[in-house]
Design a protein around this motif. Structure first.
Motif, PDB file in Angstrom:
ATOM      1  N   GLN A 207      22.426 -12.095   4.488  1.00 33.76           N
ATOM      2  CA  GLN A 207      22.438 -11.684   3.084  1.00 33.76           C
ATOM      3  C   GLN A 207      21.165 -10.876   2.803  1.00 33.76           C
ATOM      4  O   GLN A 207      20.056 -11.383   2.977  1.00 33.76           O
ATOM      5  N   THR A 208      21.334  -9.667   2.379  1.00 41.38           N
ATOM      6  CA  THR A 208      20.165  -8.819   2.106  1.00 41.38           C
ATOM      7  C   THR A 208      20.525  -7.718   1.131  1.00 41.38           C
ATOM      8  O   THR A 208      21.656  -7.213   1.135  1.00 41.38           O
ATOM      9  N   LEU A 209      19.540  -7.342   0.308  1.00 43.98           N
ATOM     10  CA  LEU A 209      19.700  -6.205  -0.603  1.00 43.98           C
ATOM     11  C   LEU A 209      19.129  -4.932   0.005  1.00 43.98           C
ATOM     12  O   LEU A 209      19.238  -3.856  -0.572  1.00 43.98           O
ATOM     13  N   GLU A 210      18.538  -5.056   1.181  1.00 37.62           N
ATOM     14  CA  GLU A 210      17.815  -3.940   1.798  1.00 37.62           C
ATOM     15  C   GLU A 210      18.772  -2.905   2.376  1.00 37.62           C
ATOM     16  O   GLU A 210      19.868  -3.224   2.851  1.00 37.62           O
ATOM     17  N   ARG A 211      18.337  -1.662   2.328  1.00 34.66           N
ATOM     18  CA  ARG A 211      19.035  -0.560   2.996  1.00 34.66           C
ATOM     19  C   ARG A 211      17.967   0.278   3.683  1.00 34.66           C
ATOM     20  O   ARG A 211      17.385   1.188   3.083  1.00 34.66           O
TER      21      ARG A 211
ATOM     22  N   ASN B 274      22.332  -3.782   3.929  1.00 32.28           N
ATOM     23  CA  ASN B 274      23.075  -4.644   3.014  1.00 32.28           C
ATOM     24  C   ASN B 274      24.384  -5.077   3.674  1.00 32.28           C
ATOM     25  O   ASN B 274      25.129  -4.257   4.206  1.00 32.28           O
ATOM     26  N   GLU B 275      24.665  -6.384   3.656  1.00 30.37           N
ATOM     27  CA  GLU B 275      25.820  -6.893   4.413  1.00 30.37           C
ATOM     28  C   GLU B 275      27.154  -6.351   3.894  1.00 30.37           C
ATOM     29  O   GLU B 275      28.132  -6.226   4.653  1.00 30.37           O
TER      30      GLU B 275
ATOM     31  N   ASP C  28      27.632  -3.276   2.748  1.00 26.61           N
ATOM     32  CA  ASP C  28      27.738  -1.938   3.354  1.00 26.61           C
ATOM     33  C   ASP C  28      28.059  -2.040   4.840  1.00 26.61           C
ATOM     34  O   ASP C  28      28.868  -1.275   5.377  1.00 26.61           O
TER      35      ASP C  28
ATOM     36  N   ARG D  41      23.377  -7.178  -7.031  1.00 25.22           N
ATOM     37  CA  ARG D  41      21.917  -7.056  -7.040  1.00 25.22           C
ATOM     38  C   ARG D  41      21.215  -8.393  -6.822  1.00 25.22           C
ATOM     39  O   ARG D  41      19.981  -8.462  -6.887  1.00 25.22           O
TER      40      ARG D  41
END
Length: 546
Positions: free
Chosen positions: A218-222, A228-229, A231, A266
């Motif tokens: 689980q991550t908001l990072e790109r 992001n999981e 994506d 978010r």
């Protein structure tokens, strides 16, 4: 009749009437519940939802492995999520031997499989961690393999060795993180190619194995370090991954939010899982279930350095309460199956001083159970008896004894059934209702039947008095009635494989719990008798006028 005799008769009538009213089904004091089981049409969802991650490969002493599994079974868990690391199994190409201890590298994993079976649990095996000789470069054990065919060889070897004993295999872990992809930028298409090879090689060895995709962090990072999981999963579908897994594996940490916190792209929380499910549905993959690889809340102490609280923190009381509420919530989602806690117990190599991960534990390294253990144990009682409705052979209300194999079959309900030809192998189905039926699998044979430990009235019996049920002929896929008009309550159905002729097999596809229309007339008659007796008893004390 004398007044004293009449009083005794009325008093006895009152007792009998009250007893009938109290013990028999009646619409006021003892109504028959009308709750039906949630329909679970997707395969691999009618299962014991409780599992956990284990580190049995790191444990040296057998008694500690045994105690770990005994406590897991006592807590009501049904699943053991366990790594079978490639670099431990094949440290040198084609060599399955450990020179340090002068033993086969398979021995440790053979023991794990046997112990898990001994305690009536089931394995979910994670396959990854290539040895140095198989990596394209570098020392990172998460580095992608140099040759996908070599990875396929490893998958095929494991599946072949444990055919009929292990059914569920997870391929890799969190490939949307660079640190789990050898430091390279995450690549959903590259992971899909690895998944494809593993799927095809595993199915070629055993068509009945079930392949689980790698859970995504689980991550908001790109960024080149993390994708992001949501994506990443969309990228997997774009690369054709739908054809190469049977169950989507996911992570569902709660972080510092309660389970009721709604999904939001978010926000990192438990219900973010629903967004992952939406990606599946949008890509036409809604007929597959989701299982949880890692799940839970972290209960680090309040003195723990904030900068090390990667998962946030809650109290141990909140950890237990949130876990129970989340599992109950998830059981209302008909697309979710197993929920693996992170984690059950570790061997002492995760420090409580500087690693917050320590505080996910269910049981301490010294086998002290935490509050979470008792909360899960109590929750497990809710899954032990099947309610009225249809239940798969994988239901948490079903226990197997002896050797049973799970068979994938499109013609079966939920696309699978269970079979055995081993004399004495048993299936035990616990249910709460007034009747029960068995749905046989194709080509099944005769099976011995007991209900609540006794022969079943109305069924044929052999010369020894054992009652049996014919599951063969044209009964496949059709409910075969075992018993009806039972007293509503908890019952135990036991099916035992008899001595079969060569080529015969017992196959069970599903069970049906019946809830017959309750007959309240005896209880109402008892209530009437009690009322008349009460009035009659009172009248005996009225004096006649002289």
């Amino acid at each position: 009749m004398g007044r004293r005799t009449l009083r005794v008769a009325c008093f006895l009538g009152l007792l009998v009437g009250l007893g009938l009213t109290w013990w028999l089904p009646n619409p006021v004091l003892n109504p028959v519940p009308t709750t039906q089981a949630l329909a679970r049409p997707l395969p691999f969802t009618d299962v014991n939802p409780l599992g956990a991650n284990f580190f049995l490969d790191r444990e040296v002493e057998t008694w500690k492995k045994q105690e770990t599994l005994r406590m897991a079974r006592a807590a009501g868990l049904g699943w053991v999520k366990q790594m079978f690391p490639w670099d431990q199994i094949e440290p040198q190409k084609g060599l399955f031997w450990d020179d340090r201890i002068r033993r086969s590298t398979w021995d440790k994993f053979d023991e794990i499989v046997s112990l898990v079976e001994q305690y009536g649990l089931r394995l979910i095996v994670r396959l990854d961690q290539p040895p140095e000789w198989a990596r394209s470069r570098g020392e990172n054990a998460r580095y992608p393999v140099r040759d996908l065919n070599e990875f396929g060889d490893y998958v095929a070897r494991v599946v072949a060795r444990y055919r009929g004993r292990i059914q569920y295999y997870q391929i890799w872990n969190e490939p949307n993180l660079a640190r789990e992809w050898g430091g390279r930028p995450p690549d959903p298409a590259a992971y899909t190619e690895l998944l494809k090879v593993a799927y095809q090689r595993a199915k070629a060895v055993d068509p009945n194995v079930v392949i689980l995709s790698a859970p995504l962090a689980q991550t908001l990072e790109r960024s080149p370090q993390a994708i992001n999981e949501l994506d990443f999963l969309q990228g997997m579908y774009a690369a054709g991954a739908a054809a190469y897994f049977d169950i989507l594996m996911a992570n569902a940490y709660g972080f510092d939010r309660p389970p009721e916190d709604p999904p939001d792209p978010r926000v990192l929380n438990f219900q973010r899982l629903k967004l992952l499910r939406e990606v599946m549905v949008r890509n036409g993959d809604g007929a597959k279930p989701v299982w949880l690889n890692e799940f839970g809340w972290n209960a680090a102490p309040p003195t723990f350095p904030p900068f090390r609280l990667y998962w946030g923190r809650v109290t141990e009381e909140e950890q237990a309460a949130y876990t129970v509420r989340a599992i109950r919530m998830a059981r209302e989602w008909d697309w979710l199956g197993v929920i693996n806690l992170w984690y059950f117990r570790q061997v002492g190599d995760i420090s409580p001083l500087d690693n917050a991960e320590y505080y996910f534990r269910v049981v301490d390294p010294d086998f002290t159970p935490r509050p979470l253990y008792f909360a899960v144990q109590q929750l497990s009682e809710e899954f032990k008896f099947a309610l009225p409705g249809e239940h798969q052979e994988t239901s948490p209300a079903v226990q197997t004894e002896g050797r049973w194999n799970y068979v994938r079959a499109d013609e079966a309900s939920a696309r699978g059934y269970i079979e055995s030809s081993a004399p004495g192998a048993r299936l035990v189905f616990n249910f709460r209702g007034t009747g029960v039926q068995v749905i046989p699998g194709p080509g099944s044979g005769r099976v011995y039947v007991q209900l609540d430990g006794r022969a079943v009235s109305g069924l044929p019996a052999d010369p020894t008095g054992q009652t049996w049920l014919e599951l063969g002929g044209d009964t496949a896929g059709r409910p075969v009635t075992v018993a009806r008009n039972l007293t509503y309550g908890q019952h135990r159905l036991t099916l035992t494989v008899p001595q079969l002729r060569p080529g015969e097999t017992v196959r069970v596809d599903a069970f049906v719990v019946l809830l017959d229309e309750p007959d309240y007339r005896p209880a109402l008659l008892g209530a009437g008798l009690a009322a008349l007796s009460f009035v009659g008893f009172g009248l005996t004390f009225i004096r006649r006028r002289p």
